[in-house]
Motif scaffolding. Sequence first.
Motif, PDB file in Angstrom:
ATOM      1  N   LEU A 250     -29.531  74.560 -55.138  1.00  0.00           N
ATOM      2  CA  LEU A 250     -29.249  75.997 -54.991  1.00  0.00           C
ATOM      3  C   LEU A 250     -28.195  76.245 -53.926  1.00  0.00           C
ATOM      4  O   LEU A 250     -27.284  77.082 -54.085  1.00  0.00           O
ATOM      5  N   PHE A 251     -28.238  75.524 -52.803  1.00  0.00           N
ATOM      6  CA  PHE A 251     -27.266  75.686 -51.712  1.00  0.00           C
ATOM      7  C   PHE A 251     -25.860  75.325 -52.199  1.00  0.00           C
ATOM      8  O   PHE A 251     -24.873  76.002 -51.882  1.00  0.00           O
ATOM      9  N   GLY A 252     -25.765  74.266 -53.019  1.00  0.00           N
ATOM     10  CA  GLY A 252     -24.468  73.884 -53.537  1.00  0.00           C
ATOM     11  C   GLY A 252     -23.871  74.944 -54.441  1.00  0.00           C
ATOM     12  O   GLY A 252     -22.659  75.242 -54.365  1.00  0.00           O
ATOM     13  N   LYS A 253     -24.671  75.557 -55.286  1.00  0.00           N
ATOM     14  CA  LYS A 253     -24.171  76.602 -56.183  1.00  0.00           C
ATOM     15  C   LYS A 253     -23.695  77.831 -55.400  1.00  0.00           C
ATOM     16  O   LYS A 253     -22.662  78.427 -55.716  1.00  0.00           O
ATOM     17  N   ILE A 254     -24.440  78.220 -54.335  1.00  0.00           N
ATOM     18  CA  ILE A 254     -24.046  79.381 -53.509  1.00  0.00           C
ATOM     19  C   ILE A 254     -22.709  79.128 -52.825  1.00  0.00           C
ATOM     20  O   ILE A 254     -21.840  80.004 -52.729  1.00  0.00           O
ATOM     21  N   LYS A 255     -22.475  77.946 -52.335  1.00  0.00           N
ATOM     22  CA  LYS A 255     -21.213  77.612 -51.666  1.00  0.00           C
ATOM     23  C   LYS A 255     -20.046  77.708 -52.637  1.00  0.00           C
ATOM     24  O   LYS A 255     -18.962  78.216 -52.296  1.00  0.00           O
ATOM     25  N   ASP A 256     -20.270  77.229 -53.913  1.00  0.00           N
ATOM     26  CA  ASP A 256     -19.203  77.337 -54.909  1.00  0.00           C
ATOM     27  C   ASP A 256     -18.840  78.786 -55.195  1.00  0.00           C
ATOM     28  O   ASP A 256     -17.653  79.144 -55.320  1.00  0.00           O
ATOM     29  N   ILE A 257     -19.881  79.649 -55.274  1.00  0.00           N
ATOM     30  CA  ILE A 257     -19.628  81.084 -55.543  1.00  0.00           C
ATOM     31  C   ILE A 257     -18.837  81.719 -54.402  1.00  0.00           C
ATOM     32  O   ILE A 257     -17.904  82.521 -54.608  1.00  0.00           O
ATOM     33  N   LYS A 258     -19.150  81.369 -53.156  1.00  0.00           N
ATOM     34  CA  LYS A 258     -18.453  81.930 -51.994  1.00  0.00           C
ATOM     35  C   LYS A 258     -16.980  81.509 -51.996  1.00  0.00           C
ATOM     36  O   LYS A 258     -16.087  82.325 -51.711  1.00  0.00           O
ATOM     37  N   ASP A 259     -16.702  80.270 -52.301  1.00  0.00           N
ATOM     38  CA  ASP A 259     -15.313  79.795 -52.330  1.00  0.00           C
ATOM     39  C   ASP A 259     -14.501  80.529 -53.398  1.00  0.00           C
ATOM     40  O   ASP A 259     -13.349  80.932 -53.171  1.00  0.00           O
ATOM     41  N   LYS A 260     -15.111  80.745 -54.566  1.00  0.00           N
ATOM     42  CA  LYS A 260     -14.412  81.455 -55.630  1.00  0.00           C
ATOM     43  C   LYS A 260     -14.142  82.912 -55.241  1.00  0.00           C
ATOM     44  O   LYS A 260     -13.083  83.473 -55.558  1.00  0.00           O
ATOM     45  N   ALA A 261     -15.090  83.577 -54.494  1.00  0.00           N
ATOM     46  CA  ALA A 261     -14.896  84.968 -54.061  1.00  0.00           C
ATOM     47  C   ALA A 261     -13.737  85.078 -53.081  1.00  0.00           C
ATOM     48  O   ALA A 261     -12.932  86.025 -53.132  1.00  0.00           O
ATOM     49  N   GLU A 262     -13.605  84.141 -52.156  1.00  0.00           N
ATOM     50  CA  GLU A 262     -12.509  84.181 -51.196  1.00  0.00           C
ATOM     51  C   GLU A 262     -11.167  84.022 -51.913  1.00  0.00           C
ATOM     52  O   GLU A 262     -10.179  84.683 -51.587  1.00  0.00           O
ATOM     53  N   LYS A 263     -11.110  83.143 -52.901  1.00  0.00           N
ATOM     54  CA  LYS A 263      -9.868  82.972 -53.645  1.00  0.00           C
ATOM     55  C   LYS A 263      -9.513  84.246 -54.411  1.00  0.00           C
ATOM     56  O   LYS A 263      -8.343  84.646 -54.466  1.00  0.00           O
ATOM     57  N   SER A 264     -10.551  84.938 -54.974  1.00  0.00           N
ATOM     58  CA  SER A 264     -10.295  86.187 -55.710  1.00  0.00           C
ATOM     59  C   SER A 264      -9.753  87.268 -54.768  1.00  0.00           C
ATOM     60  O   SER A 264      -8.834  88.026 -55.119  1.00  0.00           O
ATOM     61  N   GLU A 265     -10.294  87.357 -53.554  1.00  0.00           N
ATOM     62  CA  GLU A 265      -9.851  88.372 -52.580  1.00  0.00           C
ATOM     63  C   GLU A 265      -8.404  88.129 -52.181  1.00  0.00           C
ATOM     64  O   GLU A 265      -7.598  89.058 -52.088  1.00  0.00           O
ATOM     65  N   GLN A 266      -8.041  86.908 -51.949  1.00  0.00           N
ATOM     66  CA  GLN A 266      -6.675  86.590 -51.581  1.00  0.00           C
ATOM     67  C   GLN A 266      -5.714  86.938 -52.712  1.00  0.00           C
ATOM     68  O   GLN A 266      -4.622  87.483 -52.495  1.00  0.00           O
ATOM     69  N   MET A 267      -6.160  86.718 -53.933  1.00  0.00           N
ATOM     70  CA  MET A 267      -5.332  87.033 -55.086  1.00  0.00           C
ATOM     71  C   MET A 267      -5.105  88.533 -55.215  1.00  0.00           C
ATOM     72  O   MET A 267      -3.999  88.998 -55.496  1.00  0.00           O
ATOM     73  N   VAL A 268      -6.195  89.353 -54.937  1.00  0.00           N
ATOM     74  CA  VAL A 268      -6.067  90.815 -55.020  1.00  0.00           C
ATOM     75  C   VAL A 268      -5.104  91.329 -53.963  1.00  0.00           C
ATOM     76  O   VAL A 268      -4.293  92.239 -54.206  1.00  0.00           O
ATOM     77  N   LYS A 269      -5.166  90.775 -52.740  1.00  0.00           N
ATOM     78  CA  LYS A 269      -4.251  91.196 -51.677  1.00  0.00           C
ATOM     79  C   LYS A 269      -2.810  90.943 -52.072  1.00  0.00           C
ATOM     80  O   LYS A 269      -1.924  91.764 -51.812  1.00  0.00           O
ATOM     81  N   GLU A 270      -2.526  89.809 -52.661  1.00  0.00           N
ATOM     82  CA  GLU A 270      -1.165  89.510 -53.079  1.00  0.00           C
ATOM     83  C   GLU A 270      -0.687  90.462 -54.173  1.00  0.00           C
ATOM     84  O   GLU A 270       0.480  90.867 -54.206  1.00  0.00           O
ATOM     85  N   ILE A 271      -1.640  90.877 -55.050  1.00  0.00           N
ATOM     86  CA  ILE A 271      -1.259  91.780 -56.139  1.00  0.00           C
ATOM     87  C   ILE A 271      -0.949  93.182 -55.606  1.00  0.00           C
ATOM     88  O   ILE A 271       0.011  93.840 -56.026  1.00  0.00           O
ATOM     89  N   THR A 272      -1.768  93.678 -54.625  1.00  0.00           N
ATOM     90  CA  THR A 272      -1.636  95.062 -54.130  1.00  0.00           C
ATOM     91  C   THR A 272      -0.580  95.212 -53.056  1.00  0.00           C
ATOM     92  O   THR A 272      -0.268  96.341 -52.651  1.00  0.00           O
TER      93      THR A 272
END
Length: 832
Positions: free
Chosen positions: A107-129
């Motif tokens: 379960l801890f491994g899956k949560i860490k993967d989700i957090k990494d993907k969220a940070e990448k999505s946020e960085q992508m949104v900043k570049e778009i806006t």
Amino acid sequence: MMEEEELEFVEGLEAVLQLTPDVQLAIEQVFPSQDPLDRADFNAVEYINTLFPTEQSLANIDEVVNKIGLKIRRLDDNIRTVVRGQTNVGQDGRQALEEAQKAIQQLFGKIKDIKDKAEKSEQMVKEITRDIKQLDHAKRHLTTSITTLNHLHMLAGGVDSLEAMTRRRQYGEVANLLQGVMNVLEHFHKYMGIPQIRQLSERVKAAQTELGQQILADFEEAFPSQGTKRPGGPSNVLRDACLVANILDPRIKQEIIKKFIKQHLSEYLVLFQENQDVAWLDKIDRRYAWIKRQLVDYEEKYGRMFPREWYMTERIAVEFCHVTRTELAKIMRTRAKEIEVKLLLFAIQRTTSFQGFLAKRFSGCTLTDGTLKKLESPPPSTSPFLEDEPAPEMEELAVEKGDLDQPKKREAPDNPFHGIVSKCFEPHLYVYIESQDKNLGELIDRFVADFKAQGPPKPNTDEGGAVLPSCADLFVYYKKCMVQCSQLSTGEPMIALTTIFQKYLREYAWKILSGNLPKTTSSSGGLTISSLLKEKEGSEVARFTLEELCLICSILSTAEYCLATTQQLEEKLKEKVDVSLIERINLTGEMDTFSTVISSSIQLLVQDLDAACDPALTAMSKMQWQNVEHVGDQSPYVTSVILHIKQNVPIIRDNLASTRKYFTQFCIKFANSFIPKFITHLFKCKPISMVGAEQLLLDTHSLKMVLLDLPSIGSQVVRKAPASYTKIVVKGMTRAEMILKVVMAPHEPLVVFVDNYIKLLTDCNTETFQKILDMKGLKRSEQSSMLELLRQRLPTPPSGPEGSSSLSLLAPTPEQESSRIRKLEKLIKKRL
């Protein structure tokens, strides 16, 4: 040995299996059972007795033993199964724990993967806006630039148009354009560092200055200050110019108003110059008629020229008031000697009416601070001086007759124009005050003359005593003066008028009330017992006649009315005067004067009745009481006292029906005067025999009953006497009865006699004891021993056997004494 070991094992097992009550209760709730073996308080003996209650039941012992053995084997099997099952529990628990730890790691491994993907999505949104934000800022700056350029274009075009319209005097267009230009210019305050913007701002200011000077010049040309003729009507150019002046510097508007009003009132200053006949107070009506005509003329000609919010009509009226106040003050200072009270009141009345007219016509919004003071509405009160009524005619207060017009409506207490003109009359109100002083002096003299001519008031028993009508007339006049003066001024003149009121309140109390109280004459000679016996009922007369008694009661009622009304007058004066002067309004001294008149009147009534009873008391003290042989009806002196009481008291009560509290005071004062005097004369009755003391005791009781009934004596309606009065009579007459009881008691044995005296008389002393011994007719040698014994026994009250002996004296044991007391009681009952 084996048996002992088994017993020890069983005892140890029982000790281990001993459970607490809480545990036992929990077990019963989880595993409910009706089996006696499961009970915590299981008793083997009782259980066996239950199984085998009789000897015959022992035949089934083998069957019972088999059942118990079977039950034991089943329990052993259950215990064995449970014990074997517990061997694998530890191994299963460790295996489950390891599986849970593996699941947590996954379960801890899956949560860490989700957090990494969220940070990448946020960085992508900043570049778009990022590019979108830059576009938003650019759009905002572009919009601001376009708006500023539009404003600049409007400002530049507006300034050019403004300068052109100003030269052509197109004030209607200028009024609309100037306001817009000024609004646009407000957007460029932060750009004043730019030369072009600063230049446009200076051109706008120059245009405003030029407009102001040009409009003032136009008004000067249309309404010349020195001209006597004005154009037939207003022009549209001036009307539009007023609209422009509203936007320009307020000083332009004020200058236009000032010049127009000055030019409008120039004719007034010429017509009513100080040297003109119409300028004097007797023609003050013409001033107010002139301004009324001018206001009507203004409304017709110029009402639409000036904006409504300028309130030009009210401003003209207010300036007229200021000018009139100044001119009147100057002319009255010059001709102060010609001012008469009638003329002054006429001018004040006309001025007050004009101020009321202004209050109904205008709101007073143009009045400057400090010009005048608004009156505050007085608080509600029950004082008769506060009754709402029309304003009295001003001239009626100074003269009895006059042909002046009555004002239609009383000036409202919150009139904002109050005093705006009439303040000029305040320095000359001393003429009015002196006139009121003279009028009140003449009024008091007329009251005195009327009283002498009409004589004392007639007896009036139906209406409860007559109040002198002059006092009502005096306070009605006071009320009129107060209302009038409060309309003239609420300052120092009110204080001066209050001083006049105080002066004539005192004069009324002295000349009308105190001055007409009957004077006492010399006391009449004493009467002998023989003369009393020969007198017929009603032959004696009081010192004051019936008319004099009624006069005293009337003066007392009048003083009581004046006292209450003076208090109300003081309250009303404090409401009318300025707040800063309230402390100087004080009529306490005058109220004290009326209180003194009341006390003097009551004292005269008491002295009259008291003096009427003196001959009877003197006759009582001169009777030969040692020669009285038998107890009869009440003595002649008692009859005489009762006769005087019945003659005087009903008259006084009926004439003081409207002031019951003062009639009660009369009764109390008479009791406080008569009872000590009666006791004093009682001590003079010596020597006294036993029968004489009994007769005096009967007389004393008769007087006591009469005094208790004194407040309602001779009245058809019997009222209970006030408790304060009853207490005084009971206390005083009881002391007289106790003195006679001590006199009646045998003086031997001495100790009993002295103790009886101490008990019967709470205020016992050697002086009173000496008088009682003289009444008994004892010799000096006997008195000295008794006095010495009294001095010894006074410090401590008697107790014990001596006290019981003295109590027995209250019911005498000798037969002769007992028969006399019983005979006295029968006579008292018969009398009652």
